[in-house]
Write a protein that holds these residues in place. Structure first.
Motif, mmCIF file in Angstrom:
data_model
loop_
_atom_site.group_PDB
_atom_site.id
_atom_site.type_symbol
_atom_site.label_atom_id
_atom_site.label_comp_id
_atom_site.label_asym_id
_atom_site.label_seq_id
_atom_site.Cartn_x
_atom_site.Cartn_y
_atom_site.Cartn_z
ATOM 1 N N ASN A 121 91.124 24.417 25.268
ATOM 2 C CA ASN A 121 92.512 24.777 25.568
ATOM 3 C C ASN A 121 92.687 26.289 25.708
ATOM 4 O O ASN A 121 92.385 27.039 24.769
ATOM 5 C CB ASN A 121 93.445 24.266 24.461
ATOM 6 N N GLU A 122 93.150 26.712 26.886
ATOM 7 C CA GLU A 122 93.478 28.124 27.158
ATOM 8 C C GLU A 122 92.352 29.065 26.710
ATOM 9 O O GLU A 122 92.595 30.116 26.088
ATOM 10 C CB GLU A 122 94.791 28.515 26.493
ATOM 11 N N LEU A 123 91.135 28.697 27.033
ATOM 12 C CA LEU A 123 89.968 29.457 26.581
ATOM 13 C C LEU A 123 89.784 30.720 27.419
ATOM 14 O O LEU A 123 89.771 30.673 28.654
ATOM 15 C CB LEU A 123 88.714 28.589 26.678
ATOM 16 N N LYS A 124 89.638 31.846 26.720
ATOM 17 C CA LYS A 124 89.404 33.123 27.389
ATOM 18 C C LYS A 124 88.204 33.820 26.745
ATOM 19 O O LYS A 124 87.929 33.659 25.559
ATOM 20 C CB LYS A 124 90.639 34.026 27.283
ATOM 21 N N LYS A 125 87.504 34.589 27.583
ATOM 22 C CA LYS A 125 86.387 35.376 27.091
ATOM 23 C C LYS A 125 86.405 36.738 27.772
ATOM 24 O O LYS A 125 86.437 36.835 29.003
ATOM 25 C CB LYS A 125 85.053 34.682 27.383
ATOM 26 N N ARG A 126 86.390 37.786 26.936
ATOM 27 C CA ARG A 126 86.382 39.148 27.445
ATOM 28 C C ARG A 126 85.155 39.892 26.931
ATOM 29 O O ARG A 126 84.727 39.702 25.785
ATOM 30 C CB ARG A 126 87.656 39.882 27.005
ATOM 31 N N PHE A 127 84.606 40.750 27.781
ATOM 32 C CA PHE A 127 83.514 41.639 27.406
ATOM 33 C C PHE A 127 83.948 43.072 27.669
ATOM 34 O O PHE A 127 84.710 43.329 28.600
ATOM 35 C CB PHE A 127 82.253 41.350 28.231
ATOM 36 N N THR A 128 83.451 43.984 26.857
ATOM 37 C CA THR A 128 83.733 45.398 27.079
ATOM 38 C C THR A 128 82.474 46.080 27.584
ATOM 39 O O THR A 128 81.410 46.018 26.954
ATOM 40 C CB THR A 128 84.202 46.086 25.782
ATOM 41 N N ASN A 129 82.589 46.703 28.750
ATOM 42 C CA ASN A 129 81.479 47.431 29.361
ATOM 43 C C ASN A 129 81.864 48.905 29.419
ATOM 44 O O ASN A 129 82.572 49.334 30.323
ATOM 45 C CB ASN A 129 81.200 46.875 30.759
ATOM 46 N N GLY A 130 81.410 49.626 28.392
ATOM 47 C CA GLY A 130 81.840 51.011 28.281
ATOM 48 C C GLY A 130 83.319 51.056 27.936
ATOM 49 O O GLY A 130 83.748 50.520 26.915
ATOM 50 N N GLU A 131 84.112 51.673 28.797
ATOM 51 C CA GLU A 131 85.555 51.739 28.576
ATOM 52 C C GLU A 131 86.303 50.664 29.356
ATOM 53 O O GLU A 131 87.527 50.593 29.301
ATOM 54 C CB GLU A 131 86.079 53.126 28.965
#
Length: 226
Positions: free
Chosen positions: A7-17
């Motif tokens: 349900n409403e699955l999100k995935k974020r990655f940070t690449n530098g800034e």
């Protein structure tokens, strides 16, 4: 009733800034005894979705409800126990243990899953499953002596010997020729049905879609169609 609900699955990655969102609000339910295929271009998010659903990496937002429990709210040890008991995994590479024979690969999985069976029962489980996947005659062989197709058959047997509720397969035929790929998919189809397993598979091979129940097309972190 679904086996697992995303349900409403999100995935974020940070690449530098720079923060990049790989999954952008995925909603998906997997039904008993069905094979659902995730397809889409490289970078569409399909393998990320599979690994998060399988508890192999955390999500950024959303929920994954399995057996009435939200995996996103569990700690790593709780998730590890569920993976060992209720999930099975097959990948592009078989990842067989090089110093274990074919049958020893399956015994190891039963031990990891905590199956409390007598020695006779263990032998029966392993023998019958190896017969089912056409590898009983190679039970004493080591991975180095097996063909690519044989290694994947053993990997599939190892993934389901403990009778998981869900099988996660990430490009299981990518390293095989077309004939062996079809044999592997036929086997996954047969075992999904007869063992009451729910299967989520990532594939680039459109020919393999003849063996699935549902096709989910992903693009840029969204489900494009289903």
């Amino acid at each position: 009733m679904s086996v697992i609900a995303i349900n409403e699955l999100k995935k974020r990655f940070t690449n530098g800034e720079v923060e990049e969102e790989i999954l952008k609000g995925i909603n998906l339910e997997l039904q008993p005894r069905e094979i659902t295929a995730l397809v889409g271009a490289s970078g569409s998010g399909k393998s990320t979705l599979l690994t998060i659903a399988a508890g192999l990496q955390p999500s950024s937002e959303g929920s994954i409800v399995f057996n009435g429990q939200d995996l996103t709210q569990m700690n790593s040890e709780e998730i590890r126990k569920i993976r060992a008991k209720d999930f099975g995994f097959v990948f592009q590479s078989s990842h067989l243990v090089p110093f274990l024979t074919v049958e020893e690969q399956l015994y190891l999985m039963l031990e990891v899953a905590g199956k409390h069976l007598s020695k006779v029962e263990l032998q029966k489980e392993v023998r019958e499953l190896l017969q089912r996947v056409g590898m009983e005659h190679r039970k004493n062989a080591y991975p180095s002596s097996l063909s690519g197709g044989e290694r994947q058959r053993v990997a599939i047997a190892r993934a389901i010997v403990h009778r998981p509720k869900i099988l996660f397969a990430d490009e299981p035929t990518a390293s095989l020729d077309s004939l062996k790929s079809k044999d592997v998919m036929k086997l996954i189809r047969e075992l999904t049905t007869s063992f009451n397993i729910t299967t989520l598979i990532v594939t680039h091979d459109r020919e393999m879609l003849d063996y699935v129940d549902n096709i989910i097309t992903m693009k840029d972190g969204f489900i494009q169609s289903n």
